[in-house]
Design a protein around this motif. Structure first.
Motif, PDB file in Angstrom:
ATOM      1  N   ALA A 194       0.833  -1.196   0.000  1.00  0.00           N
ATOM      2  CA  ALA A 194       0.000   0.000   0.000  1.00  0.00           C
ATOM      3  C   ALA A 194       0.869   1.248   0.000  1.00  0.00           C
ATOM      4  CB  ALA A 194      -0.916   0.005   1.226  1.00  0.00           C
TER       5      ALA A 194
ATOM      6  N   SER B 282      -3.968   3.953  -2.293  1.00  0.00           N
ATOM      7  CA  SER B 282      -3.960   2.952  -3.351  1.00  0.00           C
ATOM      8  C   SER B 282      -2.889   1.908  -3.063  1.00  0.00           C
ATOM      9  CB  SER B 282      -3.725   3.616  -4.709  1.00  0.00           C
ATOM     10  OG  SER B 282      -2.630   4.484  -4.633  1.00  0.00           O
ATOM     11  N   ALA B 283      -3.023   0.777  -3.733  1.00  0.00           N
ATOM     12  CA  ALA B 283      -2.126  -0.332  -3.411  1.00  0.00           C
ATOM     13  C   ALA B 283      -1.881  -1.191  -4.639  1.00  0.00           C
ATOM     14  CB  ALA B 283      -2.733  -1.186  -2.302  1.00  0.00           C
ATOM     15  N   LEU B 284      -0.732  -1.880  -4.626  1.00  0.00           N
ATOM     16  CA  LEU B 284      -0.413  -2.880  -5.632  1.00  0.00           C
ATOM     17  C   LEU B 284      -0.776  -4.238  -5.070  1.00  0.00           C
ATOM     18  CD1 LEU B 284       3.221  -2.137  -6.861  1.00  0.00           C
ATOM     19  CD2 LEU B 284       1.177  -2.259  -8.280  1.00  0.00           C
TER      20      LEU B 284
ATOM     21  N   PRO C 230      -3.856   0.876  -9.827  1.00  0.00           N
ATOM     22  CA  PRO C 230      -3.748   0.350  -8.454  1.00  0.00           C
ATOM     23  C   PRO C 230      -5.120   0.053  -7.876  1.00  0.00           C
ATOM     24  CG  PRO C 230      -2.429   2.347  -8.718  1.00  0.00           C
ATOM     25  CD  PRO C 230      -3.247   2.203  -9.963  1.00  0.00           C
ATOM     26  N   VAL C 231      -5.163  -0.828  -6.900  1.00  0.00           N
ATOM     27  CA  VAL C 231      -6.431  -1.141  -6.222  1.00  0.00           C
ATOM     28  C   VAL C 231      -6.515  -0.318  -4.943  1.00  0.00           C
ATOM     29  CG1 VAL C 231      -6.518  -3.470  -7.142  1.00  0.00           C
ATOM     30  CG2 VAL C 231      -5.382  -3.051  -4.960  1.00  0.00           C
ATOM     31  N   ALA C 232      -7.685  -0.346  -4.319  1.00  0.00           N
ATOM     32  CA  ALA C 232      -7.838   0.381  -3.054  1.00  0.00           C
ATOM     33  C   ALA C 232      -7.116  -0.401  -1.953  1.00  0.00           C
ATOM     34  CB  ALA C 232      -9.313   0.527  -2.706  1.00  0.00           C
ATOM     35  N   ALA C 233      -6.351   0.310  -1.151  1.00  0.00           N
ATOM     36  CA  ALA C 233      -5.595  -0.355  -0.081  1.00  0.00           C
ATOM     37  C   ALA C 233      -6.540  -0.797   1.024  1.00  0.00           C
ATOM     38  CB  ALA C 233      -4.539   0.587   0.475  1.00  0.00           C
ATOM     39  N   ARG C 234      -6.298  -2.011   1.547  1.00  0.00           N
ATOM     40  CA  ARG C 234      -7.038  -2.430   2.737  1.00  0.00           C
ATOM     41  C   ARG C 234      -6.467  -1.703   3.941  1.00  0.00           C
ATOM     42  NH1 ARG C 234      -6.141  -7.633   0.787  1.00  0.00           N
ATOM     43  NH2 ARG C 234      -4.781  -8.053   2.547  1.00  0.00           N
TER      44      ARG C 234
ATOM     45  N   LEU D 213      -4.249  -0.731   6.840  1.00  0.00           N
ATOM     46  CA  LEU D 213      -2.843  -1.031   7.089  1.00  0.00           C
ATOM     47  C   LEU D 213      -2.692  -1.638   8.476  1.00  0.00           C
ATOM     48  CD1 LEU D 213      -0.930   2.101   5.775  1.00  0.00           C
ATOM     49  CD2 LEU D 213      -1.756   0.117   4.546  1.00  0.00           C
TER      50      LEU D 213
END
Lengths: 459, 530
Positions: free
Chosen positions: A403, A409-411, B52-56, B58
């Motif tokens: 992230a 946003s994240a990979l 990119p996807v949405a970050a879960r 952290l």
């Protein structure tokens, strides 16, 4: 590798091991107990380590390692009957030597006769090899002509293979993927074998990939269609090579499986000199062949390069460049629309540690770089990328993510990395804080290879 | 004609013969090839346009670990030790001449913890995996791994064990931090509370007892038992009122533990009550013509008072109840009582007194347990007897030399065991060696090595002594390595044909491994010193 007389690190030594069992056996022998008359010479460029290792027999094994790198890498010799290369004695001796002066003294003394003779023979062999071959016009010209004819014949065979494969693909699409669903493995194996006969190992590998596409229903169909479509494009590319720009034609040739000779490449291509930082080194072993990939990053050019080295029959690949070293060297890229694979040419200085991580981008930049690379080479599975300031989010169930520190946003991490140790190592190093990660970013996700803590750690 | 990916997949599934695909072939191109063209375009398009996807959510940041990091050489050593954990060469068969790295991991961890280092973050997963497979490694491994490992363990279900009873109190709670101590004690998990209590007890014995008293009546019986047990450390007469109160506990096990703890305090009121009872049962009989003998009259009943003081009324099967009650009485009686009772000056004289009517085994066995419980060196010594006297035959032994030894100071323990080995050899020595302090004191180390040398000369195979050999590898002082070097030489097989065939070679190998392991331990120690 270290002609300045520095001792190697244990990591450098372990990287030479042909397999995990040798690594373990070598580590066990890295104790003073079994060794006698061990010594090292690290003066000048003729470094060597030697010693006698007591085994179960009455005579100790005599082990000697040439560190000078005559002939491309360290050389090993041991009187033991092992067929592993290097054997556990050589690894154990080197590991012991890494522990310092107390373990193996480097007095600058001369090696014992049995070691000295082997080292001298090796040096002479390397000198002979370095001499340019005497030119002999007649036979060489014949060779060139013969080689041209050979490559023409091969091109025809591959073209025939590609045509046959095209037929196979269009037949499949005419009848429908649903109809071919059951028991499709056998026919694909047969087609792959036909491609090997056609001297197109690149096509054969892709056909085998097709056979391994699993999953259910629409998902499997979608992935099969993707693979078939890309394979079809490759066939078409090869069948119309003359209409492609030169660089793309080179990419197609490589992907079909025509290799170019590294020595010829070094002789002809313009070298790129830079201070190349070793970003990662990774081995994969299919049981017959160990493939070692080494990724480099040029400090001034900012370019990435991939070196490949192979080890067959239980031998470790000869080239070993531990992560975190930087070497001033020439490399030559293989011709391609998107050059990445390269061969190492002249080294201008010994490698030196360079522990800092190069600057990288965020998640979007990594995907963008992959997207741009696809413009030149649509068959690319992934493209190397450094991402800075990402936090690993463990997800044994939903899949791992890297992230971005900002922006939410994240990979996604490539699910094929699974729940393996490297990911947990990455999480442990991060401790919930952002880290820099080098890896490959592709359509399946990101595969982490190295992080910095702050010294580089392989994942 | 622009078509969606799904339309293309549907067409591919059905086949172009059955349905005309939503693509327009070029002149001369067949429909299937056109479908493949369109699919290739779509595929590359999709891949090139990935976002990119949405970050879960952290993970929270791991707590800081202020301890110093390992010196580089020690760090590499840990890596090697952990790499070896998959098992030494399959486990079966001969062990070869190389050190057994896995066996050195426990002492490496203890030494590293002695220096107060923290484990490198990159090695935490391997360390957690190693400790998962071997629970004996857990306490030391988790100390070295520290708070970051617990943070990591919360993310991976495979490492859940680390969160159940780790030896370290919850991160950040130092016994001096009163607020944090109270919070963990009031709200923490059971394992956290046990860990907290023992850690407070080490620094502030009274504080720990007071902490326990604040919640004592509300604790469950099995928890009370565990908490009470942590008072065993740093036990003193100051704990007596609390323990006396626990003698009236609802739970029988809690009562028994409280009584046991009180009886380990020779100055306690319980000990005085026990002494009173014991005196009425055991005395000196001077009436006979011979020398005075100890006369025993075992108790006839186990009254309420005795039971409240922890005497268990019902004997184990096969044991008479009167002798059972007597044993427990004597065991809980301060040993000083006896010198006064018999009018002798010391333990040795008391032990030497003859005992009437075959009561000697019961009486001496109870004294042994009392000596261990009260950690009484003089009585332990007297009961052990000289190391040169023949060891009690297997099974009939009411003397447990290993336990008695543990009440003696380390140097004396080592000397006793050394003498024992010099007299009786190694066959009975394994348990005794286990209670000796590591590294072994010099006389002990010499005795073991000499005994191994003798065993070799006697022509037996080294694996008959593999237990002691393994202990020697781990416990001998590394400084002995040079002296042992001569034993690693490979002599010729004895010409007279005595001894097991090939044994000399195996012995040379075993001694090589011993020397190699000792050298490695010295190296490891130096690496940790940095």
């Amino acid at each position: 590798m270290n002609p300045q007389g520095e001792r190697w690190t244990a990591e450098q030594v372990l990287a030479l091991a042909p397999d995990a069992a040798s690594r373990k056996a070598g580590a066990k022998l890295a104790a003073p107990g079994p060794w006698s008359a061990a010594g090292a010479r690290t003066t000048g460029d003729a470094g060597a380590v030697w010693g006698e290792c007591a085994g179960s027999g009455s005579k100790p094994y005599r082990t000697v390692v040439d560190l000078s790198g005559h002939g491309g890498g360290p050389g090993f010799h041991c009187s033991c009957p092992s067929r592993k290369f290097p054997c556990k004695h050589a690894l154990g001796l080197l590991l012991l030597w890494t522990e310092g002066e107390d373990a193996v003294p480097a007095s600058g003394a001369e090696p014992p006769a049995w070691a000295g003779e082997w080292l001298e023979r090796r040096r002479q062999r390397a000198e002979r090899a370095a001499e340019p071959p005497t030119p002999a016009d007649g036979p060489a010209a014949v060779d060139t002509e013969a080689a041209r004819r050979r490559s023409e014949r091969r091109a025809q065979r591959i073209a025939a293979g590609a045509t046959e494969l095209e037929q196979r693909l269009t037949d499949l699409l005419r009848g429908g993927l649903a109809a071919a669903d059951g028991g499709s493995y056998g026919p694909w194996e047969e087609t792959a074998a036909r491609m090997v006969d056609a001297q197109a190992p690149g096509l054969a590998a892709r056909v085998r990939e097709l056979a391994s596409v699993t999953g259910s229903g629409a998902d499997r169909a979608a992935r099969l269609l993707e693979e078939c479509a890309l394979l079809h494009t490759l066939n078409q590319g090869y069948l119309h090579l003359d209409r492609l720009p030169e660089a793309l034609a080179a990419t197609v040739r490589t992907r079909v499986g025509i290799t170019s000779d590294a020595a010829a490449l070094l002789a002809s291509a313009a070298p790129v000199r830079d201070l190349w930082l070793v970003l990662a080194q990774q081995d994969s072993d299919d049981g017959r062949l160990i493939t070692r990939k080494i990724w480099l990053h040029g400090r001034s050019t900012g370019r990435t390069a991939l070196l490949l080295s192979y080890g067959a029959g239980g031998r470790a690949p000869e080239l070993s460049l531990p992560t975190g070293l930087a070497l001033d060297a020439d490399i030559a890229y293989y011709p391609a629309a998107r050059p990445l694979r390269a061969v190492l040419g002249t080294r201008h200085a010994a490698p030196a540690p360079s522990p800092e991580a190069p600057a990288g981008g965020d998640a979007a930049a990594a995907l963008r770089a992959y997207g741009e690379a696809l413009r030149d080479d649509p068959w690319l599975e992934a493209w190397p990328a450094i991402v800075s300031a990402v936090t690993p989010v463990p997800g044994p169930e939903q899949g791992w993510q890297l992230a971005d520190a900002h922006g939410g946003s994240a990979l996604p991490v490539d699910p094929r990395c699974g729940d393996r140790m490297g990911l947990w190592r990455l999480a442990a190093i991060s401790g919930g804080s952002p880290v820099t990660v080098f890896g490959e970013c592709g359509h399946r996700g990101f595969t982490p290879l190295t992080t910095w803590a702050p010294e580089p750690v392989a994942l | 004609m622009i078509s969606t990916w799904d339309e293309l997949v549907t067409a591919a599934l059905l086949g172009t013969e059955r349905r005309t695909p939503p693509t327009r072939p070029r002149p001369g191109q067949d429909a299937a090839a056109a479908l493949l063209d369109a699919a290739a375009l779509r595929t590359v398009q999709r891949r090139a346009g990935l976002l990119p996807v949405a970050a879960r959510e952290l993970p929270e940041a791991a707590p800081e670990d202020p301890r110093p990091s390992l010196p580089p050489a020690a760090r590499r050593r840990l890596e090697l030790l952990l790499a070896d954990r998959a098992g030494p060469g399959g486990g079966a068969g001969r062990r070869g001449s190389a050190p057994d790295l896995l066996e050195l991991l426990p002492q490496w961890l203890a030494a590293a913890n002695g220096h107060g280092y923290r484990a490198p973050a990159a090695l935490l997963p391997a360390l957690l995996d190693a400790a998962r497979a071997r629970s004996d490694l857990r306490p030391q491994a988790l100390v070295l791994a520290g708070p970051r490992a617990l943070w990591l363990a919360r993310l991976n279900p495979q490492w859940k064990y680390a969160l159940r009873g780790g030896p370290a109190p919850a991160p950040g709670t130092r016994p001096s931090d009163v607020g944090a101590v109270q919070r963990v004690w009031q709200e923490g998990l059971f394992s956290e509370r046990v860990a907290l209590l023992s850690s407070v007890r080490r620094h502030d014995p009274a504080g720990a007892r007071e902490l326990l008293a604040t919640t004592w009546p509300r604790e469950r019986a099995e928890d009370r038992l565990m908490f009470l047990d942590s008072l065993r450390e740093e036990l003193s007469l100051a704990d007596e009122p609390f323990l006396e109160q626990a003698l009236s506990d609802r739970s029988r096990n809690v009562r028994a533990t409280a009584a046991e703890l009180l009886s380990a305090l020779p100055g306690s009121a319980l000990a005085a009550r026990m002494a009173e009872r014991a005196r009425s049962c055991v005395g000196l009989d001077r009436t006979g013509a011979d020398a005075p003998r100890i006369a025993v009259e075992a108790p006839h009943e186990c009254d309420g008072g005795m039971q409240r003081d922890g005497i268990v009324a019902k004997p184990p099967s096969g044991r008479g109840e009167r002798s059972w009650w007597l044993s427990q009485l004597v065991e809980a009686t301060p040993l000083d009582t006896w010198c006064e009772r018999f009018g002798v000056t010391g333990a040795a004289e008391a032990v030497a007194l003859p005992v009437a009517d075959g009561w000697q085994p019961d009486l001496h066995a109870a004294w042994c347990r009392a000596a261990v419980r009260q950690r009484d060196g003089e009585w332990s010594r007297a009961l052990l007897g000289p190391a040169t006297s023949p060891p009690a035959p297997e099974g009939s032994s009411w003397r447990d030399p290993a336990k008695l030894l543990s009440a003696l100071p380390p140097a004396e323990r080592a000397e006793w065991v050394a003498e024992f080995i010099a007299t009786h050899g190694l066959s009975e020595a394994f348990r005794l060696l286990g209670v000796c302090a590591v590294p072994w004191a010099e006389p002990l180390g010499r005795a073991v090595v000499d005994a191994l040398d003798i065993a070799r000369d006697a022509g037996s195979y080294p694996w008959s002594f593999s237990g002691v050999m393994g202990l020697a590898e781990r416990c001998l002082d590394p400084a002995e390595a040079d002296r042992l070097e001569v034993l690693t030489a490979l002599p010729d097989d004895p010409e007279d044909g005595t001894g097991a065939p090939g044994a000399v070679g195996y012995w040379a190998e075993a001694f090589q491994r011993l020397v190699g392991t000792l050298r490695l331990r010295a190296t490891m120690r130096a690496e940790l010193a940095g």
